[in-house]
Scaffold this motif. Sequence first.
Motif, PDB file in Angstrom:
ATOM      1  N   MET A 161       0.855  -1.192   0.000  1.00 30.17           N
ATOM      2  CA  MET A 161       0.000   0.000   0.000  1.00 30.17           C
ATOM      3  C   MET A 161       0.894   1.247   0.000  1.00 30.17           C
ATOM      4  O   MET A 161       2.074   1.179   0.343  1.00 30.17           O
ATOM      5  N   ILE A 183       0.537  -7.171   4.904  1.00 27.65           N
ATOM      6  CA  ILE A 183       0.475  -5.844   4.286  1.00 27.65           C
ATOM      7  C   ILE A 183       1.691  -5.029   4.694  1.00 27.65           C
ATOM      8  O   ILE A 183       2.167  -5.136   5.829  1.00 27.65           O
ATOM      9  N   THR A 208       4.463  -7.271  12.712  1.00 28.61           N
ATOM     10  CA  THR A 208       4.506  -6.405  13.890  1.00 28.61           C
ATOM     11  C   THR A 208       3.108  -6.187  14.494  1.00 28.61           C
ATOM     12  O   THR A 208       2.993  -5.754  15.640  1.00 28.61           O
TER      13      THR A 208
HETATM   14  N1  ADE Z   1       3.947  -2.242   8.363  1.00 26.78           N
HETATM   15  C1  ADE Z   1       3.808  -2.807   9.562  1.00 26.78           C
HETATM   16  N2  ADE Z   1       2.502  -2.960   9.890  1.00 26.78           N
HETATM   17  C2  ADE Z   1       1.799  -2.466   8.844  1.00 26.78           C
HETATM   18  C3  ADE Z   1       0.416  -2.342   8.563  1.00 26.78           C
HETATM   19  N3  ADE Z   1      -0.515  -2.740   9.426  1.00 26.78           N
HETATM   20  N4  ADE Z   1       0.060  -1.777   7.383  1.00 26.78           N
HETATM   21  C4  ADE Z   1       1.009  -1.366   6.501  1.00 26.78           C
HETATM   22  N5  ADE Z   1       2.322  -1.459   6.722  1.00 26.78           N
HETATM   23  C5  ADE Z   1       2.720  -2.012   7.880  1.00 26.78           C
END
Ligand code: ADE
Length: 272
Positions: A161, A183, A208
Amino acid sequence: MTGWTIGVIGGSGLYAIDALEDVETLVLDTPWGAPSDTLVRGRIGAVRFVFLPRHGRGHRLSPTEVNARANIHALKLAGCTDVLAISAIGSLREELPPGHFVAVDQFIDRTVHRDTSFFGAGLVAHVSMADPVCPRLSTLAAQAGERAGASMVHGGTYLAMEGPQFSTRAESHLYRQWGADVIGMTAMPEAKLAREAELPYALIGMVTDYDCWREDEAHVEVDAVLAQLVSNAATARALVVELAGLLPEERTASPIDTVLDQALITHISHID
Ligand code: ADE
């Protein structure tokens, strides 16, 4: 030496690898502008590595501002034969909780404000992106992750994105319906440009957060992402060291090394 020179695009924490020897700093410029930062070249055992912090030291560049063309070109100038990308990702699947590592093997590119090709202006090339990652490097990197103690998942579709804002809840649900598993904001056009530069590319994503699709989970917050990143960084460093030990002694050619030979290329042969 083995013929492998692995370019590692990731966070600046990756440099602090004790096993890295003969360390030198490379200040490079490219026809596309400057890469995100100076590069660090060294060797672990018989394998040469070149590190490039994707967002610059101190995380100066937003995902949109990262000059992926300059980064890939700089890695090529530094002699890289292959590129291992390491980056933070959000999870779109229950079974991929924070802390898991994913060897991504497919992409959906939803970026909109980036230069996505080295070609154009009279020389047009269409390379195949059907299989966007190098299976050899990806498999070895995933094995290295396992040896480093990561909860490793082999294969997954990464939705790229634009950012810098995280997704809306509706977008997050949509991407799940499209079949995306994770993502992130950085792997595209990086993976496309690596292919155009005839560099085999693999991506290890470090989960993460759960993005915002889960009703019972706090939606993604920067603090949580950063905390998980710090705890993933040590494993990522160990992965790189393990990879050095897993690579075959001699690098044999990859079909990706000569991908432009099969690309559809057109160019202006005369100017009226
Ligand atoms: N990088 C780490 N977490 C993310 C997320 N939820 N959406 C887009 N990039 C990310």
